[in-house]
Design a protein around this motif. Sequence first.
Motif, PDB file in Angstrom:
ATOM      1  N   LYS A 133     -59.921  10.225 -12.869  1.00 54.28           N
ATOM      2  CA  LYS A 133     -58.991   9.189 -12.447  1.00 54.28           C
ATOM      3  C   LYS A 133     -57.654   9.698 -12.143  1.00 54.28           C
ATOM      4  N   CYS A 134     -57.487  10.656 -11.419  1.00 57.48           N
ATOM      5  CA  CYS A 134     -56.207  11.389 -10.910  1.00 57.48           C
ATOM      6  C   CYS A 134     -55.373  10.371  -9.951  1.00 57.48           C
ATOM      7  N   PHE A 135     -54.230  10.407  -9.888  1.00 60.62           N
ATOM      8  CA  PHE A 135     -53.422   9.485  -9.002  1.00 60.62           C
ATOM      9  C   PHE A 135     -52.974  10.313  -7.898  1.00 60.62           C
ATOM     10  N   GLU A 136     -53.214  11.801  -7.837  1.00 58.50           N
ATOM     11  CA  GLU A 136     -52.595  12.482  -6.731  1.00 58.50           C
ATOM     12  C   GLU A 136     -53.248  13.663  -6.759  1.00 58.50           C
ATOM     13  N   MET A 137     -53.375  14.372  -5.474  1.00 60.48           N
ATOM     14  CA  MET A 137     -53.807  15.790  -5.475  1.00 60.48           C
ATOM     15  C   MET A 137     -52.595  16.535  -4.756  1.00 60.48           C
ATOM     16  N   THR A 138     -52.408  17.692  -5.454  1.00 61.12           N
ATOM     17  CA  THR A 138     -51.231  18.329  -4.968  1.00 61.12           C
ATOM     18  C   THR A 138     -51.554  19.934  -4.862  1.00 61.12           C
ATOM     19  N   LEU A 139     -50.741  20.674  -4.089  1.00 58.04           N
ATOM     20  CA  LEU A 139     -51.105  21.898  -3.928  1.00 58.04           C
ATOM     21  C   LEU A 139     -49.947  22.859  -3.458  1.00 58.04           C
ATOM     22  N   GLU A 140     -50.138  24.309  -3.372  1.00 55.59           N
ATOM     23  CA  GLU A 140     -49.250  24.910  -2.539  1.00 55.59           C
ATOM     24  C   GLU A 140     -50.079  25.810  -1.552  1.00 55.59           C
ATOM     25  N   VAL A 141     -49.355  25.823  -0.534  1.00 58.69           N
ATOM     26  CA  VAL A 141     -49.895  26.805   0.581  1.00 58.69           C
ATOM     27  C   VAL A 141     -48.843  27.600   1.176  1.00 58.69           C
ATOM     28  N   ARG A 142     -49.197  28.810   1.756  1.00 54.41           N
ATOM     29  CA  ARG A 142     -48.198  29.758   2.285  1.00 54.41           C
ATOM     30  C   ARG A 142     -47.656  29.047   3.583  1.00 54.41           C
ATOM     31  N   VAL A 143     -46.326  29.290   3.931  1.00 54.00           N
ATOM     32  CA  VAL A 143     -45.862  28.434   4.933  1.00 54.00           C
ATOM     33  C   VAL A 143     -46.617  29.390   6.317  1.00 54.00           C
ATOM     34  N   SER A 144     -47.015  30.327   6.156  1.00 55.25           N
ATOM     35  CA  SER A 144     -47.703  31.127   7.417  1.00 55.25           C
ATOM     36  C   SER A 144     -49.204  30.656   7.616  1.00 55.25           C
ATOM     37  N   ASN A 145     -49.552  29.895   6.487  1.00 58.33           N
ATOM     38  CA  ASN A 145     -51.255  29.627   6.658  1.00 58.33           C
ATOM     39  C   ASN A 145     -51.336  28.200   7.456  1.00 58.33           C
ATOM     40  N   ILE A 146     -51.131  28.243   8.535  1.00 60.15           N
ATOM     41  CA  ILE A 146     -51.299  27.107   9.286  1.00 60.15           C
ATOM     42  C   ILE A 146     -52.778  26.497   9.483  1.00 60.15           C
ATOM     43  N   VAL A 147     -53.629  27.236   9.416  1.00 59.73           N
ATOM     44  CA  VAL A 147     -55.139  26.818   9.100  1.00 59.73           C
ATOM     45  C   VAL A 147     -55.391  25.990   8.294  1.00 59.73           C
ATOM     46  N   ALA A 148     -55.084  26.129   6.838  1.00 55.76           N
ATOM     47  CA  ALA A 148     -55.235  25.534   5.531  1.00 55.76           C
ATOM     48  C   ALA A 148     -54.380  24.248   5.856  1.00 55.76           C
ATOM     49  N   GLN A 149     -53.084  24.460   6.242  1.00 60.00           N
ATOM     50  CA  GLN A 149     -52.015  23.367   6.539  1.00 60.00           C
ATOM     51  C   GLN A 149     -52.760  22.092   7.354  1.00 60.00           C
ATOM     52  N   ASN A 150     -53.367  22.516   8.185  1.00 58.38           N
ATOM     53  CA  ASN A 150     -53.958  21.744   9.459  1.00 58.38           C
ATOM     54  C   ASN A 150     -54.816  21.057   8.549  1.00 58.38           C
ATOM     55  N   LEU A 151     -55.923  21.561   7.771  1.00 55.48           N
ATOM     56  CA  LEU A 151     -56.834  20.930   6.936  1.00 55.48           C
ATOM     57  C   LEU A 151     -56.370  19.887   6.322  1.00 55.48           C
ATOM     58  N   TYR A 152     -55.289  20.098   5.475  1.00 55.97           N
ATOM     59  CA  TYR A 152     -54.693  19.399   4.577  1.00 55.97           C
ATOM     60  C   TYR A 152     -54.181  17.929   5.293  1.00 55.97           C
ATOM     61  N   LEU A 153     -53.279  18.338   6.347  1.00 55.86           N
ATOM     62  CA  LEU A 153     -52.616  17.431   7.178  1.00 55.86           C
ATOM     63  C   LEU A 153     -53.990  16.308   7.461  1.00 55.86           C
ATOM     64  N   LYS A 154     -54.905  16.857   8.189  1.00 55.34           N
ATOM     65  CA  LYS A 154     -56.059  16.134   8.411  1.00 55.34           C
ATOM     66  C   LYS A 154     -56.467  15.021   7.518  1.00 55.34           C
ATOM     67  N   TYR A 155     -56.378  15.386   6.322  1.00 57.96           N
ATOM     68  CA  TYR A 155     -56.774  14.552   5.041  1.00 57.96           C
ATOM     69  C   TYR A 155     -55.806  13.817   4.582  1.00 57.96           C
ATOM     70  N   GLY A 156     -54.569  13.936   5.353  1.00 53.68           N
ATOM     71  CA  GLY A 156     -53.475  12.963   4.723  1.00 53.68           C
ATOM     72  C   GLY A 156     -52.523  13.502   3.843  1.00 53.68           C
ATOM     73  N   PHE A 157     -52.477  14.797   3.343  1.00 54.00           N
ATOM     74  CA  PHE A 157     -51.513  15.363   2.668  1.00 54.00           C
ATOM     75  C   PHE A 157     -50.234  15.421   3.386  1.00 54.00           C
TER      76      PHE A 157
END
Length: 213
Positions: A133-157
Amino acid sequence: MTYLIRPIKDQDIPELNQIDKEAFPTMWPATNFKREMENIMAHYMVLVDEDISRGASPKISPNIWKRLWDCIRRDSNAAGTLADNPKVIGYSAIWVMAGSAHLVSVAVRDAFRRKGFGELLLISSLKEAIKYKCFEMTLEVRVSNIVAQNLYLKYGFAIKGIRKKYYLDNHEDALIMTLDSIDSPDFPSKLDEYKNSHTRKWKTTPGMAELAS
Ligand SMILES: CC(C)(COP(=O)(O)OP(=O)(O)OC[C@H]1O[C@@H](n2cnc3c(N)ncnc32)[C@H](O)[C@@H]1OP(=O)(O)O)[C@@H](O)C(=O)NCCC(=O)NCCS
């Protein structure tokens, strides 16, 4: 091959240590999986190759010298066997705190990347967050980690902020990325759409289709 996502077990720890070393080589201290299993806030999911878990024989090479070499190596080096026939392909983890799911880690073995497994792990962590029953998902990602950022952006982060010099190894900044409103009534069907489009793209096997359901 048939894959399954399930909660972490004690027996996964040696392989999870390998995956962590590969995915986060400079991370210190390393994840203490044993302690995390006792942490009531933590929810670790592993993606395993079911065929190997059930004890199906590993692929046998037609080359006799390769077979002989594999035999010698298997007898003399258990760690080598693990790496050659991995059972655990990746994992993801959330910490659930005050209705917020913090994605603490998602990692896939190098040799299995770009095959949709990172997405499956993210979907399954999101399902876990909804279950709690969480209302959000949050995370930290390295500014250089474009691969992971793309994954999160794809899912609406969305990028919500920056933590200056967050990483101890090289003092790199972290982006804070958050997916809001995962408790909204339409989010589960949105997640089903993501899963269906993943299934169409990767033409998953029946076993794999059971994932994250
Ligand atoms: C991030 C990680 C988990 C992605 O796993 P993966 O199984 O390779 O990812 P997937 O195949 O499911 O790809 C999902 C999406 O991620 C992004 N992505 C994955 N690999 C990418 C690459 N090499 N370049 C750009 N984008 C990439 C894309 O948006 C991709 O969607 P698409 O296939 O529609 O383009 C994996 O690269 C990893 O383990 N990295 C090391 C650990 C890490 O950095 N974890 C994140 C910590 S915050």
